[in-house]
Motif scaffolding. Structure first.
Motif, mmCIF file in Angstrom:
data_model
loop_
_atom_site.group_PDB
_atom_site.id
_atom_site.type_symbol
_atom_site.label_atom_id
_atom_site.label_comp_id
_atom_site.label_asym_id
_atom_site.label_seq_id
_atom_site.Cartn_x
_atom_site.Cartn_y
_atom_site.Cartn_z
ATOM 1 N N ASP A 5 0.811 -1.219 0.000
ATOM 2 C CA ASP A 5 0.000 0.000 0.000
ATOM 3 C C ASP A 5 0.843 1.266 0.000
ATOM 4 O O ASP A 5 0.431 2.294 -0.559
ATOM 5 N N ALA A 6 2.010 1.243 0.636
ATOM 6 C CA ALA A 6 2.824 2.458 0.737
ATOM 7 C C ALA A 6 4.278 2.086 0.974
ATOM 8 O O ALA A 6 4.592 1.037 1.541
ATOM 9 N N ALA A 7 5.157 2.967 0.513
ATOM 10 C CA ALA A 7 6.587 2.859 0.785
ATOM 11 C C ALA A 7 6.990 4.083 1.602
ATOM 12 O O ALA A 7 6.630 5.215 1.253
ATOM 13 N N VAL A 8 7.711 3.868 2.702
ATOM 14 C CA VAL A 8 8.104 4.944 3.603
ATOM 15 C C VAL A 8 9.622 4.994 3.680
ATOM 16 O O VAL A 8 10.272 4.016 4.069
ATOM 17 N N PHE A 46 3.669 10.155 24.270
ATOM 18 C CA PHE A 46 3.137 8.959 23.627
ATOM 19 C C PHE A 46 2.513 8.008 24.659
ATOM 20 O O PHE A 46 1.447 7.437 24.431
ATOM 21 N N GLN A 47 3.201 7.839 25.788
ATOM 22 C CA GLN A 47 2.742 6.870 26.786
ATOM 23 C C GLN A 47 1.501 7.338 27.545
ATOM 24 O O GLN A 47 0.825 6.527 28.172
ATOM 25 N N SER A 48 1.218 8.617 27.510
ATOM 26 C CA SER A 48 0.024 9.127 28.180
ATOM 27 C C SER A 48 -1.128 9.357 27.201
ATOM 28 O O SER A 48 -2.161 9.898 27.582
ATOM 29 N N SER A 49 -0.945 8.935 25.959
ATOM 30 C CA SER A 49 -1.949 9.214 24.920
ATOM 31 C C SER A 49 -3.123 8.244 24.934
ATOM 32 O O SER A 49 -4.153 8.502 24.315
ATOM 33 N N GLY A 50 -2.962 7.098 25.608
ATOM 34 C CA GLY A 50 -4.006 6.079 25.569
ATOM 35 C C GLY A 50 -4.058 5.326 24.255
ATOM 36 O O GLY A 50 -5.028 4.631 23.972
ATOM 37 N N LYS A 51 -3.001 5.444 23.447
ATOM 38 C CA LYS A 51 -2.968 4.801 22.136
ATOM 39 C C LYS A 51 -1.675 4.000 21.968
ATOM 40 O O LYS A 51 -0.708 4.200 22.706
ATOM 41 N N THR A 52 -1.680 3.120 20.991
ATOM 42 C CA THR A 52 -0.455 2.435 20.587
ATOM 43 C C THR A 52 0.194 3.251 19.477
ATOM 44 O O THR A 52 -0.436 3.546 18.464
ATOM 45 N N ILE A 53 1.450 3.618 19.689
ATOM 46 C CA ILE A 53 2.191 4.394 18.701
ATOM 47 C C ILE A 53 3.106 3.450 17.935
ATOM 48 O O ILE A 53 3.980 2.797 18.523
ATOM 49 N N ILE A 54 2.893 3.352 16.646
ATOM 50 C CA ILE A 54 3.794 2.579 15.780
ATOM 51 C C ILE A 54 4.781 3.585 15.194
ATOM 52 O O ILE A 54 4.422 4.412 14.362
ATOM 53 N N TYR A 55 6.023 3.531 15.675
ATOM 54 C CA TYR A 55 7.011 4.565 15.367
ATOM 55 C C TYR A 55 8.083 3.989 14.443
ATOM 56 O O TYR A 55 8.826 3.078 14.816
ATOM 57 N N LEU A 56 8.155 4.506 13.219
ATOM 58 C CA LEU A 56 9.119 4.050 12.223
ATOM 59 C C LEU A 56 10.257 5.062 12.126
ATOM 60 O O LEU A 56 10.010 6.261 12.029
ATOM 61 N N LEU A 94 0.224 5.781 13.486
ATOM 62 C CA LEU A 94 1.461 5.540 12.747
ATOM 63 C C LEU A 94 2.233 6.845 12.628
ATOM 64 O O LEU A 94 1.742 7.825 12.064
ATOM 65 N N VAL A 95 3.464 6.865 13.185
ATOM 66 C CA VAL A 95 4.311 8.055 13.202
ATOM 67 C C VAL A 95 5.651 7.701 12.563
ATOM 68 O O VAL A 95 6.219 6.638 12.845
ATOM 69 N N VAL A 96 6.175 8.605 11.719
ATOM 70 C CA VAL A 96 7.454 8.379 11.038
ATOM 71 C C VAL A 96 8.371 9.566 11.275
ATOM 72 O O VAL A 96 7.965 10.722 11.144
ATOM 73 N N ALA A 97 9.617 9.292 11.646
ATOM 74 C CA ALA A 97 10.647 10.322 11.772
ATOM 75 C C ALA A 97 11.993 9.664 11.494
ATOM 76 O O ALA A 97 12.077 8.440 11.326
ATOM 77 N N HIS A 98 13.040 10.450 11.458
ATOM 78 C CA HIS A 98 14.352 9.895 11.125
ATOM 79 C C HIS A 98 15.077 9.325 12.343
ATOM 80 O O HIS A 98 15.690 8.261 12.268
ATOM 81 N N GLU A 111 -4.294 1.395 27.992
ATOM 82 C CA GLU A 111 -2.896 1.003 27.946
ATOM 83 C C GLU A 111 -2.227 1.601 26.712
ATOM 84 O O GLU A 111 -2.698 1.429 25.592
ATOM 85 N N SER A 112 -1.137 2.309 26.941
ATOM 86 C CA SER A 112 -0.371 2.894 25.846
ATOM 87 C C SER A 112 0.950 2.163 25.719
ATOM 88 O O SER A 112 1.524 1.711 26.719
ATOM 89 N N GLU A 113 1.430 2.052 24.508
ATOM 90 C CA GLU A 113 2.762 1.515 24.288
ATOM 91 C C GLU A 113 3.310 2.079 22.989
ATOM 92 O O GLU A 113 2.564 2.535 22.119
ATOM 93 N N ILE A 114 4.626 2.090 22.904
ATOM 94 C CA ILE A 114 5.318 2.521 21.698
ATOM 95 C C ILE A 114 5.968 1.296 21.083
ATOM 96 O O ILE A 114 6.737 0.603 21.756
ATOM 97 N N ILE A 115 5.658 1.018 19.837
ATOM 98 C CA ILE A 115 6.325 -0.058 19.103
ATOM 99 C C ILE A 115 7.255 0.617 18.109
ATOM 100 O O ILE A 115 6.807 1.221 17.132
ATOM 101 N N SER A 116 8.538 0.568 18.400
ATOM 102 C CA SER A 116 9.547 1.291 17.628
ATOM 103 C C SER A 116 10.227 0.330 16.664
ATOM 104 O O SER A 116 10.802 -0.682 17.077
ATOM 105 N N ILE A 117 10.160 0.650 15.379
ATOM 106 C CA ILE A 117 10.687 -0.233 14.325
ATOM 107 C C ILE A 117 11.725 0.540 13.526
ATOM 108 O O ILE A 117 11.415 1.551 12.900
ATOM 109 N N SER A 118 12.955 0.061 13.553
ATOM 110 C CA SER A 118 14.059 0.748 12.887
ATOM 111 C C SER A 118 14.358 0.114 11.535
ATOM 112 O O SER A 118 14.406 -1.115 11.415
ATOM 113 N N ALA A 119 14.540 0.956 10.530
ATOM 114 C CA ALA A 119 14.903 0.466 9.196
ATOM 115 C C ALA A 119 16.419 0.348 9.081
ATOM 116 O O ALA A 119 17.145 1.237 9.541
#
Length: 410
Positions: free
Chosen positions: A22-25, A241-251, A210-214, A275-283
Protein backbone atom coordinates in the motif's frame (compact mmCIF):
# COMPACT_ATOMS: atom_id res chain seq x y z
CA UNK A 1 26.62 -2.05 -8.12
CA UNK A 2 27.42 -4.97 -5.81
CA UNK A 3 25.34 -8.14 -5.78
CA UNK A 4 23.58 -7.67 -2.38
CA UNK A 5 22.42 -4.13 -3.21
CA UNK A 6 21.30 -5.19 -6.68
CA UNK A 7 19.26 -8.01 -5.14
CA UNK A 8 17.78 -5.70 -2.48
CA UNK A 9 16.65 -3.16 -5.07
CA UNK A 10 15.19 -5.89 -7.27
CA UNK A 11 13.17 -7.25 -4.37
CA UNK A 12 11.83 -3.75 -3.60
CA UNK A 13 10.76 -3.45 -7.24
CA UNK A 14 9.11 -6.89 -7.15
CA UNK A 15 7.09 -6.03 -4.05
CA UNK A 16 6.12 -2.58 -5.30
CA UNK A 17 4.70 -4.08 -8.51
CA UNK A 18 2.95 -6.99 -6.76
CA UNK A 19 -0.27 -5.05 -6.03
CA UNK A 20 0.04 -6.07 -2.35
CA UNK A 21 2.00 -3.07 -1.02
CA UNK A 22 0.00 0.00 0.00
CA UNK A 23 2.82 2.46 0.74
CA UNK A 24 6.59 2.86 0.78
CA UNK A 25 8.10 4.94 3.60
CA UNK A 26 11.65 6.33 3.34
CA UNK A 27 13.07 7.41 6.71
CA UNK A 28 15.77 9.84 5.55
CA UNK A 29 19.49 10.01 4.76
CA UNK A 30 19.15 9.93 0.99
CA UNK A 31 22.76 11.08 0.77
CA UNK A 32 25.89 11.29 2.96
CA UNK A 33 27.30 14.22 4.97
CA UNK A 34 25.17 16.85 3.26
CA UNK A 35 26.13 16.06 -0.34
CA UNK A 36 22.78 17.41 -1.49
CA UNK A 37 23.70 17.28 -5.18
CA UNK A 38 22.97 13.52 -5.01
CA UNK A 39 19.55 13.71 -3.35
CA UNK A 40 17.62 14.08 -6.62
CA UNK A 41 19.37 11.05 -8.10
CA UNK A 42 18.53 8.96 -5.04
CA UNK A 43 14.86 9.98 -5.18
CA UNK A 44 14.75 9.26 -8.91
CA UNK A 45 16.08 5.72 -8.40
CA UNK A 46 13.62 5.00 -5.59
CA UNK A 47 10.75 6.53 -7.51
CA UNK A 48 11.26 4.35 -10.57
CA UNK A 49 11.84 1.25 -8.44
CA UNK A 50 8.41 1.75 -6.91
CA UNK A 51 6.52 2.95 -9.99
CA UNK A 52 5.94 -0.04 -12.22
CA UNK A 53 3.78 1.24 -15.10
CA UNK A 54 2.61 -2.29 -15.89
CA UNK A 55 1.07 -2.98 -12.47
CA UNK A 56 -2.55 -2.20 -11.62
CA UNK A 57 -1.66 0.21 -8.83
CA UNK A 58 1.40 2.04 -7.53
CA UNK A 59 2.09 2.29 -3.80
CA UNK A 60 2.02 5.71 -2.18
CA UNK A 61 5.45 7.12 -1.33
CA UNK A 62 6.40 9.16 1.74
CA UNK A 63 9.69 10.53 3.05
CA UNK A 64 11.12 12.41 6.04
CA UNK A 65 14.44 14.31 6.14
CA UNK A 66 17.57 12.79 7.65
CA UNK A 67 20.46 14.67 9.23
CA UNK A 68 22.73 13.72 6.30
CA UNK A 69 20.30 15.42 3.91
CA UNK A 70 21.37 18.85 5.24
CA UNK A 71 24.34 20.76 3.80
CA UNK A 72 26.19 22.95 6.32
CA UNK A 73 26.57 25.83 3.83
CA UNK A 74 22.83 25.73 3.11
CA UNK A 75 22.11 25.72 6.83
CA UNK A 76 24.22 28.84 7.35
CA UNK A 77 22.92 30.73 4.31
CA UNK A 78 19.27 29.62 4.17
CA UNK A 79 18.41 29.02 7.82
CA UNK A 80 16.73 26.16 9.70
CA UNK A 81 13.98 25.56 7.12
CA UNK A 82 15.55 26.68 3.84
CA UNK A 83 18.31 24.09 4.24
CA UNK A 84 15.79 21.37 3.32
CA UNK A 85 15.03 22.86 -0.11
CA UNK A 86 17.09 20.29 -2.11
CA UNK A 87 15.07 17.44 -0.59
CA UNK A 88 11.75 19.27 -0.92
CA UNK A 89 12.47 20.08 -4.56
CA UNK A 90 13.51 16.53 -5.45
CA UNK A 91 10.40 15.01 -3.86
CA UNK A 92 8.16 17.55 -5.58
CA UNK A 93 9.75 16.91 -8.98
CA UNK A 94 8.79 13.24 -8.77
CA UNK A 95 5.30 13.83 -7.38
CA UNK A 96 5.92 12.70 -3.81
CA UNK A 97 3.98 14.39 -0.98
CA UNK A 98 5.78 17.29 0.69
CA UNK A 99 8.00 16.21 3.61
CA UNK A 100 7.57 17.62 7.12
CA UNK A 101 9.73 20.66 7.92
CA UNK A 102 8.61 22.72 10.93
CA UNK A 103 5.24 21.06 11.45
CA UNK A 104 3.77 17.56 11.54
CA UNK A 105 2.06 16.57 8.31
CA UNK A 106 -0.61 13.92 7.98
CA UNK A 107 -1.49 11.91 4.88
CA UNK A 108 -3.68 8.87 4.23
CA UNK A 109 -2.56 5.47 3.07
CA UNK A 110 -5.23 3.91 0.86
CA UNK A 111 -5.20 0.12 1.17
CA UNK A 112 -5.98 -2.44 -1.52
CA UNK A 113 -9.21 -3.42 0.26
CA UNK A 114 -10.52 0.15 0.24
CA UNK A 115 -9.73 1.00 3.86
CA UNK A 116 -7.38 3.84 4.78
CA UNK A 117 -4.99 4.73 7.60
CA UNK A 118 -3.46 8.09 8.53
CA UNK A 119 0.33 8.40 8.51
CA UNK A 120 2.00 11.22 10.48
CA UNK A 121 5.41 12.55 9.41
CA UNK A 122 7.78 14.48 11.70
CA UNK A 123 11.11 16.20 11.03
CA UNK A 124 13.60 15.29 13.76
CA UNK A 125 16.49 16.72 11.69
CA UNK A 126 15.46 20.35 12.14
CA UNK A 127 18.50 20.78 14.41
CA UNK A 128 21.05 19.56 11.85
CA UNK A 129 23.86 22.13 11.65
CA UNK A 130 21.96 24.36 14.07
CA UNK A 131 24.91 25.16 16.31
CA UNK A 132 22.84 27.44 18.56
CA UNK A 133 21.85 24.28 20.45
CA UNK A 134 25.48 23.49 21.30
CA UNK A 135 27.42 24.97 24.22
CA UNK A 136 29.33 28.00 22.93
CA UNK A 137 32.87 26.44 23.06
CA UNK A 138 31.69 23.49 20.98
CA UNK A 139 29.64 25.70 18.67
CA UNK A 140 32.75 27.79 18.01
CA UNK A 141 34.78 24.65 17.36
CA UNK A 142 32.45 23.45 14.61
CA UNK A 143 32.33 26.78 12.76
CA UNK A 144 33.44 26.84 9.15
CA UNK A 145 37.04 27.78 9.93
CA UNK A 146 37.48 24.82 12.27
CA UNK A 147 35.36 22.13 10.71
CA UNK A 148 38.07 20.29 8.79
CA UNK A 149 40.47 20.09 11.72
CA UNK A 150 40.94 17.12 14.01
CA UNK A 151 37.84 15.66 15.69
CA UNK A 152 36.93 17.08 19.09
CA UNK A 153 37.56 14.84 22.09
CA UNK A 154 34.68 15.27 24.52
CA UNK A 155 35.13 12.00 26.37
CA UNK A 156 36.81 11.95 29.77
CA UNK A 157 36.26 8.25 30.31
CA UNK A 158 39.03 6.29 31.93
CA UNK A 159 40.86 3.68 29.91
CA UNK A 160 39.01 0.45 30.63
CA UNK A 161 41.75 -1.70 29.16
CA UNK A 162 40.50 -5.13 28.16
CA UNK A 163 37.15 -4.74 29.90
CA UNK A 164 34.32 -5.45 27.48
CA UNK A 165 30.56 -5.64 27.93
CA UNK A 166 29.82 -6.82 24.42
CA UNK A 167 28.87 -3.49 22.84
CA UNK A 168 30.63 -1.76 19.94
CA UNK A 169 33.47 0.60 20.71
CA UNK A 170 33.19 4.28 19.95
CA UNK A 171 33.97 5.02 16.33
CA UNK A 172 37.01 7.09 15.41
CA UNK A 173 36.61 9.84 12.82
CA UNK A 174 39.09 11.18 10.29
CA UNK A 175 37.73 14.75 10.21
CA UNK A 176 35.65 16.97 12.40
CA UNK A 177 33.04 17.31 9.65
CA UNK A 178 32.48 13.56 9.69
CA UNK A 179 32.25 13.58 13.48
CA UNK A 180 29.68 16.38 13.53
CA UNK A 181 27.39 14.57 11.10
CA UNK A 182 27.57 11.36 13.11
CA UNK A 183 27.84 12.54 16.69
CA UNK A 184 26.89 16.18 17.20
CA UNK A 185 23.66 16.47 15.30
CA UNK A 186 21.37 18.04 17.97
CA UNK A 187 18.18 16.33 16.71
CA UNK A 188 14.85 17.32 18.25
CA UNK A 189 11.15 17.62 17.46
CA UNK A 190 9.80 21.17 17.11
CA UNK A 191 7.15 22.00 19.72
CA UNK A 192 4.77 23.11 16.95
CA UNK A 193 5.01 19.70 15.29
CA UNK A 194 4.28 17.88 18.55
CA UNK A 195 1.29 20.15 19.24
CA UNK A 196 -0.09 19.43 15.78
CA UNK A 197 0.45 15.69 16.23
CA UNK A 198 -1.38 15.83 19.56
CA UNK A 199 -4.29 17.55 17.85
CA UNK A 200 -4.42 14.82 15.19
CA UNK A 201 -4.32 12.13 17.89
CA UNK A 202 -6.98 13.77 20.04
CA UNK A 203 -9.43 14.00 17.15
CA UNK A 204 -8.82 10.41 16.04
CA UNK A 205 -10.87 7.52 17.39
CA UNK A 206 -8.27 4.98 16.25
CA UNK A 207 -6.46 3.01 18.95
CA UNK A 208 -3.19 2.98 16.98
CA UNK A 209 -1.24 5.87 15.44
CA UNK A 210 1.46 5.54 12.75
CA UNK A 211 4.31 8.05 13.20
CA UNK A 212 7.45 8.38 11.04
CA UNK A 213 10.65 10.32 11.77
CA UNK A 214 14.35 9.90 11.13
CA UNK A 215 15.85 9.65 14.63
CA UNK A 216 15.44 6.93 17.24
CA UNK A 217 13.49 7.61 20.45
CA UNK A 218 15.72 5.35 22.57
CA UNK A 219 19.53 5.51 22.79
CA UNK A 220 21.03 2.68 20.78
CA UNK A 221 24.05 0.41 20.99
CA UNK A 222 26.58 2.44 18.97
CA UNK A 223 28.39 4.77 21.42
CA UNK A 224 27.93 8.43 20.51
CA UNK A 225 28.67 11.73 22.17
CA UNK A 226 25.61 12.19 24.37
CA UNK A 227 23.52 14.31 24.10
CA UNK A 228 24.56 15.61 20.70
CA UNK A 229 23.33 12.57 18.81
CA UNK A 230 20.18 11.44 20.60
CA UNK A 231 16.87 13.31 20.41
CA UNK A 232 17.12 16.21 22.83
CA UNK A 233 13.43 15.97 23.79
CA UNK A 234 12.99 12.21 23.45
CA UNK A 235 11.97 11.85 27.10
CA UNK A 236 9.17 14.39 26.66
CA UNK A 237 8.02 12.68 23.48
CA UNK A 238 7.97 9.23 25.11
CA UNK A 239 5.93 10.62 28.01
CA UNK A 240 3.52 12.24 25.54
CA UNK A 241 3.14 8.96 23.63
CA UNK A 242 2.74 6.87 26.79
CA UNK A 243 0.02 9.13 28.18
CA UNK A 244 -1.95 9.21 24.92
CA UNK A 245 -4.01 6.08 25.57
CA UNK A 246 -2.97 4.80 22.14
CA UNK A 247 -0.46 2.43 20.59
CA UNK A 248 2.19 4.39 18.70
CA UNK A 249 3.79 2.58 15.78
CA UNK A 250 7.01 4.57 15.37
CA UNK A 251 9.12 4.05 12.22
CA UNK A 252 12.63 5.50 12.08
CA UNK A 253 16.15 5.12 10.70
CA UNK A 254 19.39 6.96 11.59
CA UNK A 255 21.20 4.31 13.63
CA UNK A 256 22.18 1.93 10.80
CA UNK A 257 20.79 -0.90 12.90
CA UNK A 258 17.41 -2.62 12.87
CA UNK A 259 16.01 -3.24 16.37
CA UNK A 260 12.29 -3.64 16.99
CA UNK A 261 11.44 -2.50 20.51
CA UNK A 262 8.38 -2.03 22.72
CA UNK A 263 8.20 0.73 25.34
CA UNK A 264 5.39 0.83 27.88
CA UNK A 265 4.71 1.95 31.42
CA UNK A 266 3.72 -0.35 34.28
CA UNK A 267 0.08 0.39 35.06
CA UNK A 268 -1.51 0.58 38.50
CA UNK A 269 -3.20 -2.81 38.81
CA UNK A 270 -6.48 -1.59 40.30
CA UNK A 271 -6.90 1.50 38.13
CA UNK A 272 -8.70 1.42 34.81
CA UNK A 273 -6.49 3.13 32.25
CA UNK A 274 -6.10 2.90 28.53
CA UNK A 275 -2.90 1.00 27.95
CA UNK A 276 -0.37 2.89 25.85
CA UNK A 277 2.76 1.51 24.29
CA UNK A 278 5.32 2.52 21.70
CA UNK A 279 6.32 -0.06 19.10
CA UNK A 280 9.55 1.29 17.63
CA UNK A 281 10.69 -0.23 14.33
CA UNK A 282 14.06 0.75 12.89
CA UNK A 283 14.90 0.47 9.20
CA UNK A 284 18.37 -0.80 8.25
CA UNK A 285 20.49 1.12 5.74
CA UNK A 286 19.49 0.21 2.21
CA UNK A 287 22.68 -1.77 1.55
CA UNK A 288 21.67 -4.13 4.39
CA UNK A 289 18.06 -4.64 3.30
CA UNK A 290 14.63 -3.29 4.19
CA UNK A 291 11.52 -4.12 6.25
CA UNK A 292 8.02 -4.99 5.10
CA UNK A 293 5.41 -4.07 7.72
CA UNK A 294 2.00 -5.72 7.63
CA UNK A 295 -0.83 -4.53 9.89
CA UNK A 296 -3.64 -6.94 10.86
CA UNK A 297 -7.07 -5.51 11.71
CA UNK A 298 -9.80 -6.94 13.93
CA UNK A 299 -13.56 -6.78 13.37
CA UNK A 300 -13.63 -3.23 14.75
CA UNK A 301 -11.09 -2.07 12.14
CA UNK A 302 -8.38 -1.64 14.77
CA UNK A 303 -4.83 -3.01 14.54
CA UNK A 304 -4.30 -6.05 16.75
CA UNK A 305 -1.08 -7.47 15.29
CA UNK A 306 1.99 -6.15 13.48
CA UNK A 307 4.23 -8.30 11.32
CA UNK A 308 7.72 -7.04 10.51
CA UNK A 309 9.39 -9.10 7.78
CA UNK A 310 13.12 -8.49 7.44
CA UNK A 311 14.29 -8.71 3.85
CA UNK A 312 18.05 -9.24 4.13
CA UNK A 313 20.65 -10.66 1.72
CA UNK A 314 21.88 -14.16 2.53
CA UNK A 315 25.49 -15.34 2.53
CA UNK A 316 25.45 -15.32 -1.27
CA UNK A 317 24.15 -11.74 -1.46
CA UNK A 318 20.67 -12.79 -2.60
CA UNK A 319 17.37 -11.57 -1.12
CA UNK A 320 14.77 -14.32 -1.35
CA UNK A 321 10.98 -14.18 -1.21
CA UNK A 322 8.78 -13.91 1.88
CA UNK A 323 9.13 -17.54 2.95
CA UNK A 324 12.93 -17.14 3.09
CA UNK A 325 12.87 -14.17 5.49
CA UNK A 326 12.57 -13.76 9.24
CA UNK A 327 9.39 -12.17 10.56
CA UNK A 328 8.55 -10.71 13.95
CA UNK A 329 4.94 -10.79 15.14
CA UNK A 330 4.00 -8.10 17.67
CA UNK A 331 0.59 -8.29 19.40
CA UNK A 332 -0.94 -4.88 20.12
CA UNK A 333 -1.64 -5.09 23.82
CA UNK A 334 -4.66 -2.80 24.01
CA UNK A 335 -6.72 -4.91 21.57
CA UNK A 336 -6.43 -8.39 23.08
CA UNK A 337 -9.77 -8.35 24.93
CA UNK A 338 -11.58 -7.49 21.67
CA UNK A 339 -10.09 -10.41 19.73
CA UNK A 340 -12.20 -13.35 20.89
CA UNK A 341 -15.11 -12.87 18.51
CA UNK A 342 -17.74 -15.56 17.86
CA UNK A 343 -15.77 -16.65 14.79
CA UNK A 344 -12.55 -16.97 16.80
CA UNK A 345 -14.44 -18.87 19.50
CA UNK A 346 -15.67 -21.36 16.92
CA UNK A 347 -12.11 -22.09 15.74
CA UNK A 348 -10.94 -22.29 19.36
CA UNK A 349 -13.70 -24.78 20.16
CA UNK A 350 -12.55 -26.96 17.28
CA UNK A 351 -8.92 -27.16 18.37
CA UNK A 352 -8.75 -26.57 22.14
CA UNK A 353 -8.78 -30.31 22.96
CA UNK A 354 -6.13 -31.12 20.37
CA UNK A 355 -2.39 -31.19 21.01
CA UNK A 356 -0.63 -30.16 17.81
CA UNK A 357 -2.20 -29.62 14.41
CA UNK A 358 -0.84 -28.78 10.98
CA UNK A 359 -2.38 -26.07 8.84
CA UNK A 360 -4.07 -28.73 6.68
CA UNK A 361 -5.59 -30.37 9.76
CA UNK A 362 -6.84 -27.02 11.06
CA UNK A 363 -8.54 -26.35 7.73
CA UNK A 364 -10.12 -29.80 7.81
CA UNK A 365 -11.53 -29.51 11.34
CA UNK A 366 -12.81 -26.00 10.58
CA UNK A 367 -14.85 -27.12 7.59
CA UNK A 368 -17.82 -27.60 9.89
CA UNK A 369 -17.65 -23.89 10.69
CA UNK A 370 -17.86 -22.96 6.99
CA UNK A 371 -14.79 -20.74 7.32
CA UNK A 372 -12.42 -19.84 4.49
CA UNK A 373 -8.66 -20.11 4.90
CA UNK A 374 -8.21 -16.35 5.35
CA UNK A 375 -10.76 -16.36 8.17
CA UNK A 376 -8.99 -19.32 9.78
CA UNK A 377 -5.65 -17.52 9.57
CA UNK A 378 -7.18 -14.42 11.18
CA UNK A 379 -8.67 -16.54 13.98
CA UNK A 380 -5.39 -18.34 14.66
CA UNK A 381 -3.47 -15.07 14.83
CA UNK A 382 -6.08 -13.73 17.26
CA UNK A 383 -5.68 -16.81 19.46
CA UNK A 384 -1.90 -16.40 19.25
CA UNK A 385 -2.17 -12.79 20.46
CA UNK A 386 -4.31 -13.99 23.39
CA UNK A 387 -1.61 -16.57 24.29
CA UNK A 388 -4.09 -19.41 23.82
CA UNK A 389 -1.99 -21.14 21.15
CA UNK A 390 1.56 -21.27 19.91
CA UNK A 391 2.33 -21.27 16.18
CA UNK A 392 5.44 -23.03 15.01
CA UNK A 393 7.05 -21.62 11.85
CA UNK A 394 5.16 -18.37 12.35
CA UNK A 395 6.66 -15.98 9.83
CA UNK A 396 6.69 -18.62 7.11
CA UNK A 397 3.87 -19.48 4.73
CA UNK A 398 0.80 -20.55 6.67
CA UNK A 399 0.80 -23.98 5.04
CA UNK A 400 3.93 -24.69 7.11
CA UNK A 401 2.42 -23.66 10.45
CA UNK A 402 2.25 -26.09 13.39
CA UNK A 403 -0.41 -25.04 15.88
CA UNK A 404 -0.15 -26.12 19.53
CA UNK A 405 -2.62 -25.32 22.29
CA UNK A 406 -0.96 -23.56 25.20
CA UNK A 407 -0.75 -26.17 27.97
CA UNK A 408 -1.55 -23.55 30.62
CA UNK A 409 -5.05 -23.09 29.21
CA UNK A 410 -5.79 -26.47 27.61
Amino acid sequence: MNQPLRSILKRINDLASSNTIDAAVCVGDFTTRGETEYISQAIEILHHLMSDHYSERTPAKFAVPGNHDVNRVDAREHGPTGKFEPLESALSNFGWPAPPIEDCVRYKIEAVDGTSMPIHLLNSSIGSWSTHLLPSPIAAAVDEGEIEKEPICLSQDEDLGGLSVGVPKAQEYATRAEQVYHQMDTPYFPVLALQTLKGFMDESKDDSVLVVAHHNLLPQSTPRITHYSELLNSGQVRKFFQSSGKTIIYLHGHIHDDPVEKVSRVQVHNKQENESEIISISAPPIWKGFNEICLFYDDEDEIFLIRVTEYRPDDFGTVGNFSDQKSRYIPVKGRIEQLVTPQVQRVWGSIRDKRTLSWREIVEVSKKQALGEDAIEHALLSLFCCSLIRIGHLGRERTRWRISVNEAVS
